[in-house]
Design an enzyme around this catalytic site. Structure first.
Site, PDB file in Angstrom:
ATOM      1  N   ARG A   2      65.405  17.601  26.046  1.00  0.00           N
ATOM      2  CA  ARG A   2      65.827  16.882  24.843  1.00  0.00           C
ATOM      3  C   ARG A   2      65.506  17.722  23.614  1.00  0.00           C
ATOM      4  NH1 ARG A   2      64.523  13.181  28.381  1.00  0.00           N
ATOM      5  NH2 ARG A   2      62.311  13.656  28.220  1.00  0.00           N
ATOM      6  N   GLY A  49      61.016  24.504  28.632  1.00  0.00           N
ATOM      7  CA  GLY A  49      59.986  23.458  28.598  1.00  0.00           C
ATOM      8  C   GLY A  49      59.174  23.556  27.314  1.00  0.00           C
ATOM      9  N   GLN A  92      52.952  20.339  25.674  1.00  0.00           N
ATOM     10  CA  GLN A  92      51.706  20.619  24.941  1.00  0.00           C
ATOM     11  C   GLN A  92      51.614  22.099  24.557  1.00  0.00           C
ATOM     12  OE1 GLN A  92      48.103  20.670  27.203  1.00  0.00           O
ATOM     13  NE2 GLN A  92      46.771  20.386  25.422  1.00  0.00           N
ATOM     14  N   ASP A  96      64.522  22.698  25.918  1.00  0.00           N
ATOM     15  CA  ASP A  96      63.921  21.581  26.663  1.00  0.00           C
ATOM     16  C   ASP A  96      65.037  20.602  27.008  1.00  0.00           C
ATOM     17  OD1 ASP A  96      62.070  19.700  27.789  1.00  0.00           O
ATOM     18  OD2 ASP A  96      60.526  20.558  26.505  1.00  0.00           O
ATOM     19  N   ASN A 132      68.242  21.883  31.044  1.00  0.00           N
ATOM     20  CA  ASN A 132      67.518  21.458  32.230  1.00  0.00           C
ATOM     21  C   ASN A 132      67.326  22.703  33.099  1.00  0.00           C
ATOM     22  OD1 ASN A 132      66.657  20.517  34.676  1.00  0.00           O
ATOM     23  ND2 ASN A 132      68.282  18.968  34.921  1.00  0.00           N
ATOM     24  N   TYR A 179      50.211  19.725  42.912  1.00  0.00           N
ATOM     25  CA  TYR A 179      50.238  20.603  41.734  1.00  0.00           C
ATOM     26  C   TYR A 179      49.651  21.967  42.108  1.00  0.00           C
ATOM     27  CZ  TYR A 179      48.995  22.057  36.913  1.00  0.00           C
ATOM     28  OH  TYR A 179      48.839  22.723  35.716  1.00  0.00           O
TER      29      TYR A 179
HETATM   30  C1  AKB Z   1      45.847  19.477  34.539  1.00  0.00           C
HETATM   31  O1  AKB Z   1      44.786  18.897  34.287  1.00  0.00           O
HETATM   32  O2  AKB Z   1      46.637  19.125  35.431  1.00  0.00           O
HETATM   33  C2  AKB Z   1      46.171  20.720  33.742  1.00  0.00           C
HETATM   34  C3  AKB Z   1      45.649  21.942  34.389  1.00  0.00           C
HETATM   35  C4  AKB Z   1      44.214  22.258  34.333  1.00  0.00           C
HETATM   36  O3  AKB Z   1      46.398  22.691  34.944  1.00  0.00           O
HETATM   37  N1  AKB Z   1      45.664  20.584  32.401  1.00  0.00           N
END
Ligand code: AKB
Length: 318
Positions: free
Chosen positions: A36, A8, A12, A34, A51, A140
């Protein structure tokens, strides 16, 4: 760390971590990968189209380069995750599980970042401790807590050298973040230079931890090079550098660009996420166990960000 693979690498953090690691360990010892090809990274060292969900391909790259350390940076961020939770789970956990299995099979050390997004529920939002309630309300965050626990499991069960930090919002000027809740703190600098105004999606008064990229890169290397005997924790360390609300970063920019203006158009999804995250982390375990200490604050970072972005703008690069 002698032979490093970054999975990856085009994102960023990866785009800058690759360059940073190559400057320390040598270009040929840091393999970027990555989905690509990233021409900037492929020009200065080995690059593989990979991948991370394809475990035979992943294993082949690790074997080909005799890798001993993996940085797994594959992840959909918080706001994108809320738009497609199933996809976020499949990608974030799929890449993690494959990385853990490959690290076990090939005896690699493994770094997988966690995040302030791992927090949620009824926990202290000011000086959030290293060990506290973690009941995140985003997919997340659920992936991050799962990742922390699975990484600890692979360490205690199989002896895999897993290590991690809980990153704050990372502010940088090379590759834009995408789909995060803290992205506004990067976008504000670009818009200040390009348009002289910014519409903020996060409400006034909402504090979150943030960190300038050079500190984040140092943290990765410092933790991976730390003496394992000193690590009481592994997955994952709170690290902090600065904490601010939108009006504070706005004031820092306006001090340097007096014509700059900011209005609010609050995104309810990002607002809910931001409100569930800490105001400010307590990073004393990272300081005590491996010597973590940030070097950048809001003022010094703002000077640097505005200077670099203004130079890029003058050259027509943004
Ligand atoms: C997000 O905002 O999802 C990320 C993080 C704080 O993990 N930058």
């Amino acid at each position: 760390m002698k032979k490093i693979l970054i999975v990856g690498a085009g994102g960023q953090i990866g785009s800058e971590l690759t360059v940073y690691l190559r400057s320390i360990y040598g270009n040929n010892n840091v393999v970027a990968s990555d989905m690509r090809v990233n021409p900037m990274l492929a020009e200065t060292g080995p690059f593989e189209e990979l991948n991370a969900l394809d475990i035979p391909a992943y294993a082949a790259v690790v074997a080909k380069y005799n890798i001993d350390t993996i940085f797994n940076l594959v992840a959909l961020l918080s706001a994108t995750g809320e738009r497609n939770p199933k996809m976020a789970w499949d990608i974030n956990i799929g890449a993690l599980v494959n990385s853990l299995e490959i690290a076990r099979r090939f005896n690699c050390a493994l770094f997988t970042p966690s995040s302030i997004g791992a927090f949620g529920g009824d926990y202290p939002k000011d000086n959030t401790p290293q060990d506290t309630v973690m009941r995140p309300t985003t997919v997340y965050g659920v992936c991050k807590v799962t990742g922390e626990m699975l990484s600890d499991y692979y360490f205690t069960r199989f002896g895999v050298d897993t290590r991690s930090v809980r990153f704050p919002g990372i502010i940088s000027n090379v590759t834009l973040p995408g789909g995060g809740t803290t992205d506004y703190a990067v976008e504000i600098y670009y818009e200040a230079i390009k348009a002289g105004k910014f519409t903020c999606p996060i409400p006034e008064g909402c504090k979150m931890d943030m960190m300038y990229m050079p500190d984040a890169l140092r943290a990765c290397v410092q933790l991976m090079e730390a003496d394992p005997a000193k690590l009481v924790h592994r997955n994952s360390f709170n690290i902090a550098a600065m904490s601010f609300a939108p009006e504070e970063i706005y004031a820092a920019v306006k001090k340097r660009l007096p014509d700059f203006s900011m209005t609010y158009d609050v995104d309810p999804v990002k607002e809910a996420i931001a409100n569930s995250w800490p105001n400010k982390l307590d990073d004393s375990c990272a300081r005590n166990e491996w010597g973590w200490k940030p070097e950048w604050d809001l003022e010094t970072m703002t000077d640097d960000m505005l200077k670099i972005i203004a130079e890029k703008h003058a050259k027509g690069l943004i």
